[in-house]
Design an enzyme around this catalytic site. Structure first.
Site, PDB file in Angstrom:
ATOM      1  N   HIS A 203       0.962  -1.323   0.023  1.00  0.00           N
ATOM      2  CA  HIS A 203      -0.172  -0.172  -0.047  1.00  0.00           C
ATOM      3  C   HIS A 203       0.858   1.153   0.110  1.00  0.00           C
ATOM      4  CE1 HIS A 203      -2.844   2.842   1.696  1.00  0.00           C
ATOM      5  NE2 HIS A 203      -3.828   2.040   1.434  1.00  0.00           N
TER       6      HIS A 203
ATOM      7  N   ASP B 104       3.097  -4.523   7.982  1.00  0.00           N
ATOM      8  CA  ASP B 104       1.527  -3.977   8.063  1.00  0.00           C
ATOM      9  C   ASP B 104       0.615  -4.852   8.130  1.00  0.00           C
ATOM     10  OD1 ASP B 104      -0.729  -3.030   6.788  1.00  0.00           O
ATOM     11  OD2 ASP B 104       0.307  -2.070   5.038  1.00  0.00           O
TER      12      ASP B 104
ATOM     13  N   GLN C   2      -4.710  -5.724   7.011  1.00  0.00           N
ATOM     14  CA  GLN C   2      -5.936  -6.676   6.286  1.00  0.00           C
ATOM     15  C   GLN C   2      -5.795  -7.938   7.060  1.00  0.00           C
ATOM     16  OE1 GLN C   2      -7.968  -5.457   4.052  1.00  0.00           O
ATOM     17  NE2 GLN C   2      -6.976  -3.541   3.647  1.00  0.00           N
TER      18      GLN C   2
ATOM     19  N   LYS D 221     -10.477  -1.837  10.389  1.00  0.00           N
ATOM     20  CA  LYS D 221     -10.582  -2.849   9.377  1.00  0.00           C
ATOM     21  C   LYS D 221     -10.939  -4.339  10.150  1.00  0.00           C
ATOM     22  CE  LYS D 221      -7.451  -0.680   5.976  1.00  0.00           C
ATOM     23  NZ  LYS D 221      -8.320  -0.236   4.761  1.00  0.00           N
TER      24      LYS D 221
ATOM     25  N   CYS E 108      -4.604   2.604  -3.712  1.00  0.00           N
ATOM     26  CA  CYS E 108      -3.466   3.100  -2.897  1.00  0.00           C
ATOM     27  C   CYS E 108      -2.124   2.161  -3.093  1.00  0.00           C
ATOM     28  CB  CYS E 108      -3.464   3.126  -1.674  1.00  0.00           C
ATOM     29  SG  CYS E 108      -5.005   4.533  -1.238  1.00  0.00           S
TER      30      CYS E 108
END
Lengths: 395, 138
Positions: A110, A188, A191, A214, A352
């Site tokens: 991202h 990261d 998700q 999320k 993104c």
């Protein structure tokens, strides 16, 4: 079967397939946020009256909940931020900058895990290296090892699950390999937690960024897990209220972690709501969610694959949540607009993640983001609407 | 009622003939398809309004004291919506455009036009139309 836990679906008739952008919130999350504002709204870590103490207790209980949820060793390792973007920027600025010659990222990052490195003056092959992926977007572990061998003083920053394609990176292997070459690793995890459990001790990760919104929680809340051994080397990103032990006009003495990293009044209601989201996941049980979501994902993949002209960018193996596609000769934007008019909510665009889109030679994709509250009926309606949109858009 | 509002109302009446939203968009697709495409030599950065995945090109020409717009897009629905905007704002003086209350575009009910999204460039197209009018004295 899970829709009933989410008030959004009582108020909306649309098929919500954009959970990779943000998830819907269970009743108890909304209730806990409301309860804070209605019953004990006060600042934390400052005043000592009853409701202020309750707010502080609930806030710090969330820290404990997060710690247990990801199996961290200490609440000092759990720092609240406003988002994964802020978490990544924080570590980029307070730990990586001026310490590492090279940052290694994957091809599927991202922008939040690309732009902070550019802001440090890094560019491709000039302080920034990108691990290749194959035509199914699978991480090239051999290329990664070569980059670690060639770049002795490297920091690794990799997404756990690609937001654009749903591809799950083999982060345990990635972390082990990075550590073998002396590199620290930031993941990261924006998700991840909505779909499967994360154990930071088992992963032995140095930094892990979490998104509340999320993960069925409120917007405006993130967490950065920092392994205890790294804490002394991470400088505060911002300082000010609530970070201070003692201040004179000559100097400031900061509190210990996590407080020295949480300057200013935090998103108290959001943090408290996040605890409810994590408790909700515990109540639903990951093992149930994972089986259910995998089945839905595979059903979606199979149905999409039957459409003439479909272009898929991954196989369905090691993918979760997001599924990107295009239809030969049609624009993803047009598809998204028509689906919206048919009450199907998906996201179309570059998500993104422009570099990987450019590598694939496309402007963007239509992305379906599935979650626990989607069912086969949702997928059937989506496919039916998509077929109608294709008929309208094709010459 | 000014000329621009009359044009908006006429378009609105056209769309009210359709029973459902999808038929309206099928009509927009047809408008997009029937729009005279820009010459490739005109699809240059100078005229480009970038969206997320949709690009819109907008050219403003001045003839006999009036502004005329030409447009194109790489996506068919955005092309149709852009064509509608061009139909509304062409063949007017810069003053007429400058004096127009752009919130009246809401009457058309196209969220793609009125939402400040970065997605499709249409909002930026409106900004360009306004800027074109502001750059002219007429």
């Amino acid at each position: 079967m899970y829709k009933k836990y989410f008030e959004y679906f009582k108020n909306n008739k649309n098929i919500y397939l954009d959970s990779a952008s943000t998830s819907q919130k269970p009743y108890e999350v909304i209730e806990s946020v409301n309860e804070y504002y209605k019953k004990y709204c006060s600042n934390t870590h400052r005043s000592n009256f009853g409701n202020a103490n309750r707010a502080t207790t609930e806030f710090e209980d969330t820290r404990k909940t997060v710690k247990e949820f990801i199996n961290a060793r200490d609440t000092k390792e759990i720092i609240f931020t406003k988002s994964v973007s802020e978490s990544l920027n924080f570590i980029a600025s307070s730990f990586v900058k001026d310490r590492f010659d090279t940052v290694i990222i994957s091809s599927l990052e991202h922008h939040s895990n690309i732009v902070p490195w550019h802001m440090q003056g890094r560019s491709l092959h000039n302080g920034l290296e990108v691990v290749d992926c194959d035509e199914q977007q699978t991480f090239d572990i051999e290329h990664f090892e070569r980059l670690l061998q060639e770049n002795k003083n490297a920091f690794v920053s990799i997404t756990h699950v690609s937001n654009a394609f749903g591809k799950i990176h083999p982060i345990k292997n990635i972390i082990q390999l990075a550590h073998k070459y002396g590199a620290f690793v930031m993941i990261d995890g924006a998700q991840s937690l909505a779909h499967f459990p994360v154990d930071v001790q088992d992963l032995d990760v140095d930094f892990y960024a979490i998104s509340a919104h999320k993960t069925y929680g409120p917007t405006g809340v993130g967490v950065i897990y920092i392994k205890k051994e790294r804490l002394d080397d991470v400088k505060p990103y911002q300082v000010g209220g609530a970070t201070i032990k003692d201040v004179t006009y000559d100097r400031s003495i900061l509190l210990d972690s996590p407080f020295k990293y949480e300057a200013g009044t935090q998103n108290i209601a959001g943090v408290i709501g996040f605890a409810s989201a994590l408790k909700f996941i515990n109540k639903m049980k990951y093992e149930n969610l994972m089986t259910y979501e995998t089945n839905i994902y595979e059903y979606l993949y199979e149905k999409l694959n039957e459409i003439n002209g479909i272009i898929l960018y991954t196989d369905s193996i090691n993918c979760i949540g997001s599924l990107s596609f295009n239809i030969q000769g049609l624009s993803a934007d047009d598809i998204g607009i028509l689906l919206d008019k048919m009450d199907i909510s998906i996201r179309c665009g570059h998500h993104c993640a422009q570099p990987i889109m450019k590598k694939l030679g496309i402007n963007g994709t239509a992305r379906v983001g599935v979650s626990m509250y989607n069912n086969e009926e949702d997928i059937d309606k989506f496919i039916k609407s998509l077929n109608r949109a294709i008929v309208i858009l094709e010459d | 009622m000014g000329e621009i509002e009359k044009r908006i109302d006429a378009i609105k009446e056209d769309f009210e003939l359709f029973d459902d939203e999808i038929e309206k968009y099928e009509y927009i697709v047809d408008i997009g398809r029937s729009l005279e495409p820009l010459d490739e030599s005109e699809k240059i950065d100078k005229y480009l309004i970038e969206g997320c995945t949709s690009n819109v090109w907008l050219i403003c020409e001045k003839r006999d004291g009036k502004l005329y717009f030409k447009t194109d897009s790489n996506t068919v629905i955005v092309r149709g919506l852009a064509a509608i905007l061009v139909k509304i704002f062409s063949n007017l003086s810069a003053k007429e455009i400058r004096d127009f209350d752009f919130s009246l575009l809401d009457k058309l009910g196209f969220s793609e036009i009125i939402t400040p999204t970065r997605q499709n460039g249409l909002k930026s197209m409106i900004t360009k139309i306004v800027e074109s009018a502001q750059g002219e004295n007429a």
